[in-house]
Design a protein around this motif. Sequence first.
Motif, short mmCIF file in Angstrom:
data_model
loop_
_atom_site.label_atom_id
_atom_site.label_comp_id
_atom_site.label_asym_id
_atom_site.label_seq_id
_atom_site.Cartn_x
_atom_site.Cartn_y
_atom_site.Cartn_z
N PHE A 198 0.83 -1.21 0.00
CA PHE A 198 0.00 0.00 0.00
C PHE A 198 0.86 1.26 0.00
O PHE A 198 2.02 1.23 0.39
CB PHE A 198 -0.88 0.04 1.26
CG PHE A 198 -2.13 -0.80 1.17
CD1 PHE A 198 -2.42 -1.57 0.06
CD2 PHE A 198 -3.04 -0.80 2.22
CE1 PHE A 198 -3.57 -2.33 -0.01
CE2 PHE A 198 -4.20 -1.56 2.17
CZ PHE A 198 -4.45 -2.33 1.05
N LEU A 199 0.21 2.37 -0.39
CA LEU A 199 0.87 3.67 -0.26
C LEU A 199 1.16 3.92 1.22
O LEU A 199 0.47 3.38 2.10
CB LEU A 199 -0.07 4.78 -0.76
CG LEU A 199 -0.37 4.83 -2.25
CD1 LEU A 199 -1.44 5.88 -2.53
CD2 LEU A 199 0.90 5.13 -3.04
N SER A 200 2.14 4.74 1.47
CA SER A 200 2.56 5.02 2.84
C SER A 200 1.39 5.45 3.73
O SER A 200 0.64 6.36 3.39
CB SER A 200 3.62 6.12 2.81
OG SER A 200 3.92 6.53 4.10
N GLY A 201 1.23 4.77 4.86
CA GLY A 201 0.22 5.16 5.85
C GLY A 201 -1.21 4.75 5.53
O GLY A 201 -2.12 5.04 6.30
N MET A 202 -1.42 4.10 4.38
CA MET A 202 -2.80 3.79 3.99
C MET A 202 -3.27 2.44 4.55
O MET A 202 -2.52 1.48 4.57
CB MET A 202 -2.96 3.78 2.48
CG MET A 202 -4.41 3.82 2.07
SD MET A 202 -4.62 3.99 0.29
CE MET A 202 -4.41 2.30 -0.23
#
Length: 310
Positions: A198-202
Motif C-alpha cells: 500500500f501507499l505510505s500510511g494507507m
Amino acid sequence: MIGHSCILIVAVAEIALSSYNRAAKNIMEEEKRFISGIVPPSERTGPAWWFAFLESKLLIYPGSDLVSVPFLVDFSELGLIAVSQHYLGHLDDRDCYAVELAEGTVLPPGIALEGLRQIYGRLDETLFWVATRAVQIVDWDRTHLFCGRCATPLRTKGAERAKECPICGQLHFPRLAPAIIVLVERGGELLLARSRHFLSGMYSVLAGFVEPGESLEEAVVREVKEEVGIDVKDIKYFGSQPWPFPHSLMIGFTATYAGGEISLDDSEIEDAGWFTADHLPRIPGKISIARKLIDWFVEKKGSSPKKAIP
Ligand SMILES: [Zn+2]
C-alpha cells in the motif's frame, strides 16, 4: 414498552438498510447508460467513442483538469494504426470501441497515454467505466492468440465474446478473477489493515481472491482468518465492482466480528487494527469499492471520513 422498542429497532434497521442499499447501488450507477454488445453495427452513422490502449494505457486528449477520449466516426481519422478493434456496445446512442495500438506508436501533438487509475476523476465517470471494460477486452485479445491446449492460432467465435480453437474446439473466454472484499465490524469499530504494497500510511478493508471450489462466503471467512486471525459471522452482500487491474471482479461484503485476537499474516499484512469512524487512518480513493464500504460505515456512524485521498 416492548412494542415501542420493536418499532424503534425496525425504524433504525430501515434507515441502516436504505443507507446500505444506496451505497451499494451507487457502485453501478456509472454504467446504467451503457448497453453491452459484441457485433458492431453494419454501418456507422455518427461518431463513436474510441478507447484505444497501448499496453494498459488509454489514449486521451489531456486537459488541465479534465481529460477526454476520441469521439470520431472512424479511428483512422487520428492517423494511428490499430492492431485490433473490438465493439463494446453503446453508451446512450453512441457506439463504443476498444482499440489496441501498435507497439511503438508515436502520438501526434495534443494526444497522450495515461493509466486508468491516474485518470479516475478526470474522465467522465461513465466513460471511465466503459474504459475499464475496454482495457480488459484488449488485454484478453492480445494474450489469447493461441490455444492453451494444442497451441493452434485461435479464431474469434462469431457473435460471442470468445475465441475458438479450429483444431481441438477449446473455447477461450475473457479472464475474470473474482475477489472478495469485506468490511468487518465490531461494535462501533471497523477492521482496517495495511498491506505491504500500500501507499505510505494507507489502510483498507480486507480483500482476497476466491479459490476454485470455494463459495464467496467461504472466501470471506478464510481470507479474514488467514490475514488477521479473527472469525466473522453475519456475512452480507454489499455490492460489486469491476477492478481492471488487470482483470478482477470485486465482490463486497460486510461481516461482524465473531471471535479471536488480531494475529497478522506477516507475508501479506504489515499492520491491522480496529478503528472508529471519527479516527480513521489514510484510506483508499473514491475509485474503489473499499472506499464505498468505508464511506457506508462512516455514514452509518454519522461522521465524515478523515485523511482520505481523493
Ligand atoms: Zn486447440
